[in-house]
Design a protein around this motif. Structure first.
Motif, PDB file in Angstrom:
ATOM      1  N   UNK A 184       0.817  -1.216   0.000  1.00 30.66           N
ATOM      2  CA  UNK A 184       0.000   0.000   0.000  1.00 30.66           C
ATOM      3  C   UNK A 184       0.849   1.265   0.000  1.00 30.66           C
ATOM      4  N   UNK A 185       1.942   1.267   0.747  1.00 32.22           N
ATOM      5  CA  UNK A 185       2.776   2.462   0.880  1.00 32.22           C
ATOM      6  C   UNK A 185       4.135   2.286   0.220  1.00 32.22           C
ATOM      7  N   UNK A 186       4.784   1.161   0.474  1.00 35.43           N
ATOM      8  CA  UNK A 186       6.121   0.940  -0.056  1.00 35.43           C
ATOM      9  C   UNK A 186       6.188   0.910  -1.567  1.00 35.43           C
ATOM     10  N   UNK A 187       5.160   0.353  -2.208  1.00 36.14           N
ATOM     11  CA  UNK A 187       5.200   0.200  -3.664  1.00 36.14           C
ATOM     12  C   UNK A 187       5.333   1.541  -4.375  1.00 36.14           C
ATOM     13  N   UNK A 188       4.680   2.588  -3.867  1.00 35.27           N
ATOM     14  CA  UNK A 188       4.806   3.906  -4.498  1.00 35.27           C
ATOM     15  C   UNK A 188       6.203   4.492  -4.287  1.00 35.27           C
ATOM     16  N   UNK A 189       6.798   4.223  -3.117  1.00 38.61           N
ATOM     17  CA  UNK A 189       8.175   4.658  -2.884  1.00 38.61           C
ATOM     18  C   UNK A 189       9.121   3.923  -3.831  1.00 38.61           C
ATOM     19  N   UNK A 215      11.083  -0.184  -0.431  1.00 39.69           N
ATOM     20  CA  UNK A 215      10.297  -1.075   0.423  1.00 39.69           C
ATOM     21  C   UNK A 215      10.536  -0.779   1.899  1.00 39.69           C
ATOM     22  N   UNK A 216      11.810  -0.666   2.280  1.00 37.26           N
ATOM     23  CA  UNK A 216      12.150  -0.424   3.682  1.00 37.26           C
ATOM     24  C   UNK A 216      11.665   0.946   4.148  1.00 37.26           C
ATOM     25  N   UNK A 217      11.833   1.950   3.309  1.00 40.14           N
ATOM     26  CA  UNK A 217      11.378   3.293   3.661  1.00 40.14           C
ATOM     27  C   UNK A 217       9.860   3.332   3.735  1.00 40.14           C
ATOM     28  N   UNK A 218       9.193   2.628   2.827  1.00 38.54           N
ATOM     29  CA  UNK A 218       7.737   2.609   2.825  1.00 38.54           C
ATOM     30  C   UNK A 218       7.152   2.007   4.088  1.00 38.54           C
ATOM     31  N   UNK A 219       7.712   0.880   4.525  1.00 39.50           N
ATOM     32  CA  UNK A 219       7.227   0.246   5.750  1.00 39.50           C
ATOM     33  C   UNK A 219       7.506   1.146   6.953  1.00 39.50           C
ATOM     34  N   UNK A 220       8.723   1.723   6.997  1.00 38.53           N
ATOM     35  CA  UNK A 220       9.062   2.635   8.094  1.00 38.53           C
ATOM     36  C   UNK A 220       8.137   3.850   8.099  1.00 38.53           C
ATOM     37  N   UNK A 221       7.811   4.356   6.913  1.00 38.95           N
ATOM     38  CA  UNK A 221       6.926   5.513   6.792  1.00 38.95           C
ATOM     39  C   UNK A 221       5.544   5.190   7.351  1.00 38.95           C
TER      40      UNK A 221
END
Length: 298
Positions: A184-189, A215-221
């Motif tokens: 949901x979030x990581x894919x756009x990053x 991926x890592x930044x998206x999950x952290x975000x």
């Protein structure tokens, strides 16, 4: 990089992203101008412009110098905004505020909001295609469009949103939650970093590294979003807080608590920064930007 320098640079990149985005917005004319007004209302509601900035920075880091990146920068924000409009709808999150303003359906009505989201998604691909007329390498441009199509579709953002809706109100494991966050979030990053790199002619190995960073930044975000829903304020965030608890929604905080959530967001961010440092090119501001996301207040 000092805090003052970082803030100044972030403001500069945000202004540039806003200027680019505004050039590609639909004109509010014609019989269908109400639709354009709803689209532009959401696009002009503010926001961090994080995804187009990430795209531009990865493009420049790997040697990109042309203007063909700009239609893609506008497009990724259109795709992101389309998802926010639909997320806020009564059938999904039923949120009345977004980015400190009333959400699109609260102002224009539910049917207009649905159509505005649909139109922005279509407009994004129409806008990307303009790069072909700007002297861009057609093979790289086509590949970049394909990356964003995949990362925003059933195997990316929309797939993650579908699972999020399907599992709403149900208990989740950490693995299930991280799947939703990555898609949901990581894919756009991932798509932002990879498309920018692709247009610059990045190697497959560099693209793979940027995909992992995204991926890592998206999950952290998203973990940070969970923290802010508990510890933030509506005045700072521009949207209601406490909605996760009110809706009995499983989040990283409900599974692990505030302390562990913060620690894990930091660990994911530092892993991404280490990957970034292995890539060539100038990345001082990009490194600081990634680090800042794990501590953001909004």
């Amino acid at each position: 990089m000092s805090d003052k320098t970082f803030v100044s640079e972030l403001e500069r990149y945000t202004k540039y992203a806003n200027d680019v985005i505004h050039r590609y917005l639909p004109r509010e004319t014609g019989t269908q101008k109400h639709l354009s007004e709803a689209m532009n209302y959401s696009m002009n509601a503010g926001g961090k412009r994080l995804r187009p900035i990430l795209m531009y920075l990865s493009y420049r880091m790997l040697g990109g110098e042309g203007k063909e990146i700009e239609p893609f920068m506008a497009s990724i924000e259109m795709i992101h905004t389309h998802s926010l409009i639909h997320d806020d709808l009564p059938a999904l999150d039923n949120d009345m505020y977004r980015r400190g303003k009333k959400s699109t359906h609260a102002v224009f009505g539910e049917s207009a909001a649905i159509l505005a989201g649909d139109a922005l998604l279509n407009c994004a691909y129409e806008t990307m295609a303009r790069s072909f007329r700007m002297g861009a390498d057609p093979l790289l441009t086509g590949r970049a469009i394909g990356i964003l199509a995949e990362k925003t579709g059933v195997h990316g953002m929309l797939g993650g949103q579908a699972v999020d809706v399907e599992m709403d109100g149900k208990p989740l494991t950490t693995e299930q939650l991280e799947f939703i966050y990555e898609y949901k979030t990581g894919a756009l990053m991932e798509g932002s970093l990879m498309a920018g790199a692709c247009l610059a002619g990045a190697s497959d190995e560099q693209m793979e590294a940027l995909e992992k960073i995204g991926s890592e930044i998206g999950i952290a975000f998203q973990i940070r979003d969970d923290i802010l829903d508990v510890a933030g304020t509506q005045e700072v965030l521009g949207k209601p807080v406490g909605s996760d608890e009110k809706n009995n929604k499983t989040t990283y905080v409900t599974l692990h608590g505030l302390k562990k959530a913060g620690e894990d967001a930091q660990a994911l961010t530092q892993r991404a920064v280490r990957r970034l440092d292995e890539l060539p090119g100038e990345k001082g501001f990009l490194r600081t930007l990634l680090q800042s996301l794990a501590d953001r207040k909004y």
